[in-house]
Design an enzyme around this catalytic site. Structure first.
Site, PDB file in Angstrom:
ATOM      1  CG  ASP A 216     -12.902  17.710   3.624  1.00 12.57           C
ATOM      2  OD1 ASP A 216     -11.976  16.887   3.669  1.00 12.57           O
ATOM      3  OD2 ASP A 216     -13.184  18.459   4.574  1.00 12.57           O
ATOM      4  CB  SER A 240      -8.747  17.255   6.327  1.00 12.91           C
ATOM      5  OG  SER A 240     -10.005  16.632   6.191  1.00 12.91           O
ATOM      6  CD  GLN A 290      -9.240  14.448   3.382  1.00 15.23           C
ATOM      7  OE1 GLN A 290      -9.795  13.643   4.116  1.00 15.23           O
ATOM      8  NE2 GLN A 290      -9.837  15.564   2.964  1.00 15.23           N
TER       9      GLN A 290
END
Length: 298
Positions: A216, A240, A290
């Protein structure tokens, strides 16, 4: 001799704290509690929630199966003032695959949903299309932490300065270091070597959870590169939205891995990124995708 309470933690202590973060407390009935990790930002790092949710799911899986993919949606910001509860649903157990759903919540309010699939290892046809980029080795690069500390020394006291000065369990070394305080527009591609700063036990589930934690780190920042904007200068609000991770092969996160990220698109207040993780000998061991919120602030 007792350690000075003000001395910096050793690499072994940093990694032990990371392992403890992923060692959830059982509550029975496929419920677990994830420990807090205070960063000074007031928010839970998304990689922490993903890694803890994956760990909770793994606790319900037979030992001969390992995660091969996960898909997560971030629903609300998590608070680092509170622990996180993880509830696991055992949706499927077949001869080769198992599937789990996890809801992460704080004070009874969901902050993340995750679905993960696990597989019993088998042999089969294999190929690898992607080739690891030719980049300098990590030994020739300065750690991002060192660059961050140098920048922090020029800042007034603040939460950001404290965060940049704080020792981290992951050693990140960017091939193209970012200048967060004076960014210039550039191509939305990034290459970062990483590994944990001390050895880990040789447990595949733990190494995969740590990779989920690290995955991440880079994607939204890469999507921001063409725009010459910085999170640290309060020019952008980012978060996110969803995260997908595929594990292709075995690896060790206490050995150097190369995280290659790119952002083929951004718009409508969102940015999309994808990544590939290579071992030092060029094996593609994971892929990531993502999408996140990227709102330019006035």
């Amino acid at each position: 001799m007792p350690q000075d309470s003000h001395s910096a933690p050793t690499p072994e202590q940093l990694v032990a704290d990371l392992v403890l973060l992923l060692n959830l407390e059982t509550r029975g009935g496929d419920r677990w509690i994830g420990r807090r990790r205070e960063l000074g930002t007031g928010r839970v790092f998304g990689g922490q929630a993903i890694a803890q949710a994956l760990t909770a799911a793994r606790r319900t899986i037979e030992e001969d199966r390992e995660v091969h993919s996960l898909h997560a949606y971030f629903l609300r910001p998590g608070s680092d003032d509170l622990p996180i509860e993880y509830r696991v649903k055992r949706d499927f157990d077949g001869r080769s695959f198992s599937n789990r759903r996890v809801v992460a919540s704080q004070d009874g309010v969901a902050i993340l949903n995750l679905v993960a699939s696990f597989q019993r290892p088998v042999t089969g046809a294999s190929h690898q299309f992607s080739k690891m980029p030719d980049v300098p080795p990590p030994e020739e690069l300065v750690s991002d932490a060192k660059l961050g500390r140098a920048a922090a020394e020029q800042m007034p006291d603040s939460t950001l300065k404290t965060l940049l000065m704080r020792p981290q369990p992951i050693d990140l070394r960017s091939v193209e270091p970012r200048d967060w305080m004076n960014p210039q527009p550039r191509e939305p591609k990034s290459h970062v070597w990483f590994r944990v700063v001390a050895p880990l036990p040789p447990v595949a589930a733990l190494h995969r959870a740590v990779l989920a934690f690290v995955s991440d780190f880079q994607l939204l920042a890469t999507a921001l590169q063409p725009h010459g904007k910085s999170f640290l200068r309060n020019e952008v609000k980012g978060a996110s939205l969803d995260h997908a991770l595929w594990f292709h092969d075995d690896f060790a996160v206490d050995e150097w891995l190369l995280y290659v990220t790119e952002s083929p698109w951004s718009g409508n207040g969102r940015g999309f990124g994808r990544g590939e993780v290579f071992t030092r000998d060029g094996r593609l061991v994971a892929s990531v995708a993502q999408e996140g919120m990227l709102r330019l602030l006035d």
